[in-house]
Design an enzyme around this catalytic site. Structure first.
Site, PDB file in Angstrom:
ATOM      1  N   GLY A   1       0.772  -1.234   0.000  1.00 18.11           N
ATOM      2  CA  GLY A   1       0.000   0.000   0.000  1.00 18.11           C
ATOM      3  C   GLY A   1       0.804   1.284   0.000  1.00 18.11           C
TER       4      GLY A   1
ATOM      5  N   HIS B   1       0.275   1.421 -13.150  1.00 17.97           N
ATOM      6  CA  HIS B   1       1.052   0.274 -13.621  1.00 17.97           C
ATOM      7  C   HIS B   1       2.538   0.680 -13.665  1.00 17.97           C
ATOM      8  CE1 HIS B   1       1.894  -3.486 -15.603  1.00 17.97           C
ATOM      9  NE2 HIS B   1       2.683  -2.808 -16.416  1.00 17.97           N
TER      10      HIS B   1
END
Ligand code: GAR
Length: 199
Positions: A14, A107
């Site tokens: 995270g 990404h």
């Protein structure tokens, strides 16, 4: 609507979620992070959400009807914008159509290089190093039915240096690109959503 209601979907550490939380009221002004959803109950990202006082939910694949339950939690919380931040699950065409133009993903490469099914996390950097590219980077894009195939919102290049390992390169791409681009893209999308609502 004053601010767009944002859900961040996570699976692991995270750090991108943290970058979004840290950007609240600076870069991210038009959106409120109201929910974090993890498919992994052990994700450290859930602790980051708790520390930031953000509500979280866990939706596990093995409990069945995964996308139905995910959509339900997003709809119950009246989510306007879904941010995939290290969410290691490919969403179906049905799901992406249900939230068309309302899902973004970060990404860790310059799409269309090193992307698509099977390219996630460290694997992306391993492939970039194996190919021998001298420049890589990160991309934030809209999510549609094609893995990593939706419209590109933002991209940033990052140098590959001699002696890089996948781990070293991953960290540089995060620091120099992902953690900067994702809050910016969240703000762009939030502003657009608020604008549409107020028409
Ligand atoms: C990030 O590098 C993100 O770009 C990547 O996983 C990492 C998650 O890190 N996502 C993908 O590869 C998606 N195809 P984080 O949990 O620390 O944000």
């Amino acid at each position: 609507m004053l601010k767009a209601r944002i859900a961040v979907l996570v699976s692991g550490g995270g750090t991108n979620l943290q970058a979004l939380l840290n950007a609240r009221n600076t870069v991210l002004q038009s959106g409120d992070i109201v929910l974090v959803v993890s498919n992994n109950p052990d994700a450290y990202a859930l602790q980051r959400a708790a520390a930031a006082g953000v509500k979280s939910a866990v939706v596990r694949k093995k409990d069945g009807n995964f996308e139905e339950r995910l959509a339900a939690v997003l709809e119950e919380n009246k989510i306007d914008l879904i941010i995939l931040a290290g969410f290691m699950t490919i969403l179906s065409a049905g799901f992406t159509a249900r939230f068309r133009d309302r899902i973004i993903n970060v990404h860790p490469s310059l799409i269309p290089s090193f992307c698509g099914q099977g390219y996630y996390g460290l694997k992306v950097h391993e492939e970039a190093l194996a190919y021998g590219v001298k420049v890589t980077g990160a991309t934030v894009h809209l999510v549609n039915e094609i893995p990593d195939g939706g419209r590109i919102l933002l991209q940033k290049a990052v140098d590959v240096l001699d002696g890089d390992t996948p781990e070293i390169l991953q960290k540089r791409v995060m620091e120099q690109a992902e953690w900067i681009l994702l809050p910016r893209a969240a703000e762009m999308m939030s502003r657009e959503i608020i604008g549409k609502e107020n028409l």
